[in-house]
Motif scaffolding. Sequence first.
Motif, PDB file in Angstrom:
ATOM      1  N   ILE A  81       0.847  -1.201   0.000  1.00  0.00           N
ATOM      2  CA  ILE A  81       0.000   0.000   0.000  1.00  0.00           C
ATOM      3  C   ILE A  81       0.876   1.242   0.000  1.00  0.00           C
ATOM      4  N   PHE A  82       1.977   1.205   0.737  1.00  0.00           N
ATOM      5  CA  PHE A  82       2.847   2.373   0.863  1.00  0.00           C
ATOM      6  C   PHE A  82       3.868   2.464  -0.257  1.00  0.00           C
ATOM      7  N   ILE A  99      -4.765   6.958  -1.368  1.00  0.00           N
ATOM      8  CA  ILE A  99      -5.564   7.415  -2.506  1.00  0.00           C
ATOM      9  C   ILE A  99      -5.663   8.934  -2.545  1.00  0.00           C
ATOM     10  N   TYR A 100      -5.890   9.570  -1.408  1.00  0.00           N
ATOM     11  CA  TYR A 100      -6.184  10.991  -1.398  1.00  0.00           C
ATOM     12  C   TYR A 100      -4.988  11.889  -1.118  1.00  0.00           C
ATOM     13  N   LEU A 159      -2.016   0.127 -11.388  1.00  0.00           N
ATOM     14  CA  LEU A 159      -2.893  -1.031 -11.398  1.00  0.00           C
ATOM     15  C   LEU A 159      -2.623  -1.920 -10.190  1.00  0.00           C
ATOM     16  N   TYR A 160      -1.391  -1.904  -9.689  1.00  0.00           N
ATOM     17  CA  TYR A 160      -1.043  -2.698  -8.509  1.00  0.00           C
ATOM     18  C   TYR A 160      -1.841  -2.256  -7.284  1.00  0.00           C
ATOM     19  N   LEU A 161      -2.014  -0.962  -7.122  1.00  0.00           N
ATOM     20  CA  LEU A 161      -2.781  -0.471  -5.972  1.00  0.00           C
ATOM     21  C   LEU A 161      -4.237  -0.922  -6.069  1.00  0.00           C
ATOM     22  N   LYS A 162      -4.794  -0.905  -7.268  1.00  0.00           N
ATOM     23  CA  LYS A 162      -6.171  -1.388  -7.445  1.00  0.00           C
ATOM     24  C   LYS A 162      -6.268  -2.875  -7.112  1.00  0.00           C
ATOM     25  N   PHE A 163      -5.262  -3.633  -7.519  1.00  0.00           N
ATOM     26  CA  PHE A 163      -5.238  -5.065  -7.186  1.00  0.00           C
ATOM     27  C   PHE A 163      -5.152  -5.271  -5.679  1.00  0.00           C
ATOM     28  N   ILE A 164      -4.333  -4.477  -5.007  1.00  0.00           N
ATOM     29  CA  ILE A 164      -4.178  -4.598  -3.556  1.00  0.00           C
ATOM     30  C   ILE A 164      -5.484  -4.261  -2.849  1.00  0.00           C
ATOM     31  N   ILE A 165      -6.144  -3.208  -3.295  1.00  0.00           N
ATOM     32  CA  ILE A 165      -7.433  -2.839  -2.699  1.00  0.00           C
ATOM     33  C   ILE A 165      -8.453  -3.946  -2.939  1.00  0.00           C
TER      34      ILE A 165
END
Length: 177
Positions: free
Chosen positions: A92-93, A175-176, A100-106
């Motif tokens: 995440i960090f 995200i923000y 796309l990796y962050l979307k997969f992690i979420i």
Amino acid sequence: MVTNSLFIFFPFFSTLNSPIYSYLIRVKIKNYLLVFYYMFEIIKNSYKKEIQDNIFIKLENLFNFIFRDKDLSFWIFSLLHYNSLLLFFLFIFVVPKNSLYLKFIIFFWLIYFWIHFYFSGSFFTRFEKYISKNKNWSGIYEILPLLNIPKTKENIKKTFFIVSAMIYYSIILKIYF
């Protein structure tokens, strides 16, 4: 036949502002919601144990076939379980914000929490308990006595809630910000 179906759907398509039509719509919506709620509860409570047992038997046979030792199967699965959770948390960090990796992690965390809430506890920790045949195994929560926290069901739930909140807010911050 057409008139009967028209009569049934008439309150939904009526432009009249009569209180009876509003009441009928509210009653129908309430009834539909109750039906869906009870259907979900019946499915959740009736098939959960059978699904879990079938998956556990198949996974145990697979791990015993691969590793040829129950203790080794238990430790390999435990290490895979906790190391993968740790890696996904650290990713995440590390991964970029719009990747796309962050979307997969979420997506992974959503599936993981859905499984956790569907089975009313950690499915993977239950599988570890099933492999080891140790009814007192609590997974990562075995660390609680080392922190001078009693290992009770309430403390395990509180710890899970705290870790879940940390993961949730870590994702929101990523995200923000």
